[in-house]
Design an enzyme around this catalytic site. Structure first.
Site, PDB file in Angstrom:
ATOM      1  CG  HIS A   1       1.635  33.211  74.087  1.00  0.00           C
ATOM      2  ND1 HIS A   1       0.994  33.650  75.157  1.00  0.00           N
ATOM      3  CD2 HIS A   1       2.568  34.336  73.769  1.00  0.00           C
ATOM      4  CE1 HIS A   1       1.209  34.991  75.237  1.00  0.00           C
ATOM      5  NE2 HIS A   1       2.149  35.286  74.644  1.00  0.00           N
TER       6      HIS A   1
ATOM      7  CG  ASP B   1      -1.758  34.189  78.373  1.00  0.00           C
ATOM      8  OD1 ASP B   1      -2.869  33.294  78.421  1.00  0.00           O
ATOM      9  OD2 ASP B   1      -0.675  33.720  77.770  1.00  0.00           O
TER      10      ASP B   1
ATOM     11  CG  HIS C   1      -3.187  29.858  79.987  1.00  0.00           C
ATOM     12  ND1 HIS C   1      -3.787  30.229  79.045  1.00  0.00           N
ATOM     13  CD2 HIS C   1      -3.648  28.743  80.571  1.00  0.00           C
ATOM     14  CE1 HIS C   1      -4.883  29.458  79.076  1.00  0.00           C
ATOM     15  NE2 HIS C   1      -5.008  28.501  79.774  1.00  0.00           N
TER      16      HIS C   1
ATOM     17  CG  ASP D   1       1.765  31.146  78.399  1.00  0.00           C
ATOM     18  OD1 ASP D   1       1.239  30.358  78.571  1.00  0.00           O
ATOM     19  OD2 ASP D   1       1.652  31.879  77.563  1.00  0.00           O
TER      20      ASP D   1
ATOM     21  CG  HIS E   1       0.860  26.707  73.753  1.00  0.00           C
ATOM     22  ND1 HIS E   1      -0.362  27.096  73.579  1.00  0.00           N
ATOM     23  CD2 HIS E   1       0.832  25.483  74.825  1.00  0.00           C
ATOM     24  CE1 HIS E   1      -1.056  26.147  74.219  1.00  0.00           C
ATOM     25  NE2 HIS E   1      -0.486  25.372  74.727  1.00  0.00           N
TER      26      HIS E   1
ATOM     27  CG  ASP F   1      -2.950  33.665  74.565  1.00  0.00           C
ATOM     28  OD1 ASP F   1      -4.190  33.458  74.194  1.00  0.00           O
ATOM     29  OD2 ASP F   1      -2.116  32.706  74.846  1.00  0.00           O
TER      30      ASP F   1
ATOM     31  CG  ASP G   1      -5.610  31.972  76.336  1.00  0.00           C
ATOM     32  OD1 ASP G   1      -5.114  32.954  77.032  1.00  0.00           O
ATOM     33  OD2 ASP G   1      -4.800  31.125  75.955  1.00  0.00           O
TER      34      ASP G   1
ATOM     35  CD  GLU H   1      -2.023  30.006  71.635  1.00  0.00           C
ATOM     36  OE1 GLU H   1      -2.485  29.181  71.033  1.00  0.00           O
ATOM     37  OE2 GLU H   1      -0.993  29.686  72.083  1.00  0.00           O
TER      38      GLU H   1
END
Length: 300
Positions: free
Chosen positions: A100, A123, A125, A127, A140, A227, A229, A272
């Site tokens: 990412h 996402d 996360h 980030d 990332h 992303d 994830d 990712e």
């Protein structure tokens, strides 16, 4: 005229420490991305891959705790230039990662052409880390902060300007793993976040309705940074930082379908995807299916 899409591969694995995510663009192409888009009547150009440094050479002259800083900067500068060229031709940039950290270059290339760029950050996360808040030093985990003008100057100045985004033009969807520094930044900057709590409580339909309405009022272009994830690991196992309890496959398709109906996404990236950690290319196939929904694919 057919709408033109430019596919840009970015085999970057320098923003984190697990190997394999550099093979993400190849895995997505192998999952028939090109054919899927052509079947939707798009004019597709595959721009090939952005040149990136190999990990074994990237840290030879490191003078910072940010891992692979110089190589990440170089790769993202190249990506920024390519994205800007694609946008100037009137094409829709579809960027395939890679980790990412490549969002730094994508947003740098987009921001100069937009008066008020908006971003949907799909996402697990935020980030939103910096060198001071990051537990790992992995870049990332920093691209959204960098794009807001927060972080190391070599990262924030990619593309020759900063910031690329205003915090009020960002919506994070699917968050369920945030570091303390990220939580503080979200509160201080007033960034709009839909955690898994909100998705469970409101439902994905309401989350997307609110997101679309919110960004349509504020922005002239909207970028989707997805992303894999963000999805639950059962649906997308081939990611480097899986977090249980994520968005379902069907919820994600609904989100993409609603974005397609809103007709306001002007660029996108899917990142990712790690074939080494995957199950028979399942995650790349999920990515291609979601891209199809984002770009108008329907059952009937």
């Amino acid at each position: 005229m057919k709408q033109k899409i430019s596919i840009i591969g970015v085999p970057m694995d320098l923003g984190q420490m697990r190997r394999g995510v550099d093979m993400g663009p190849s895995a997505v192409r192998y999952a028939d991305l090109n054919e899927r888009l052509k079947n939707l009547n798009y004019d597709v150009t595959d721009e090939g891959d952005i040149k990136t440094e190999i990990k074994e050479r990237a840290d030879l002259h490191a003078h910072t705790s940010l891992k692979n800083l110089e190589a990440v900067v170089k790769g993202n500068e190249r990506l920024s230039t390519k994205v800007r060229e694609v946008v100037e031709k009137g094409n829709f940039p579809l960027v395939i990662g890679g980790d990412h950290s490549i969002a730094i270059g994508t947003l740098a290339g987009l921001g100069k052409r937009a008066n008020n760029l908006g971003v949907i950050w799909y996402d697990a996360h935020g980030d939103l880390n910096t060198l001071e808040t990051s537990p790992s030093g992995n870049i990332h985990g920093m691209p959204l902060a960098v794009s807001l003008g927060i972080g190391h100057e070599k990262l924030t100045n990619i593309g020759g300007y900063m910031p690329k985004l205003k915090p009020e033009n960002v919506v994070i969807i699917g968050a369920r793993s945030l570091d303390d520094g990220e939580k503080e930044l979200i509160r201080n900057k007033g960034i709009k976040v839909y955690t898994m709590h909100e998705i469970d409580r409101l439902g994905m339909t309401k989350v997307m309705e609110e997101t679309i309405s919110y960004l349509k009022k504020r922005t002239d272009q909207v970028h989707l940074s997805l992303d894999l994830d963000g999805l639950d690991p059962r649906e997308a196992p081939g990611v480097g930082t899986p977090v249980v309890g994520g968005i379902s496959y069907r919820e994600s398709h609904l989100a993409m379908e609603m974005l397609a109906e809103a007709e306001f996404i002007t660029s996108a990236e899917f990142v990712e995807i790690n074939p080494i950690l995957d199950d028979s290319n399942k995650t790349a196939e999920v990515a291609v299916a979601l891209i199809g929904s984002l770009l108008g694919e329907k059952l009937l």
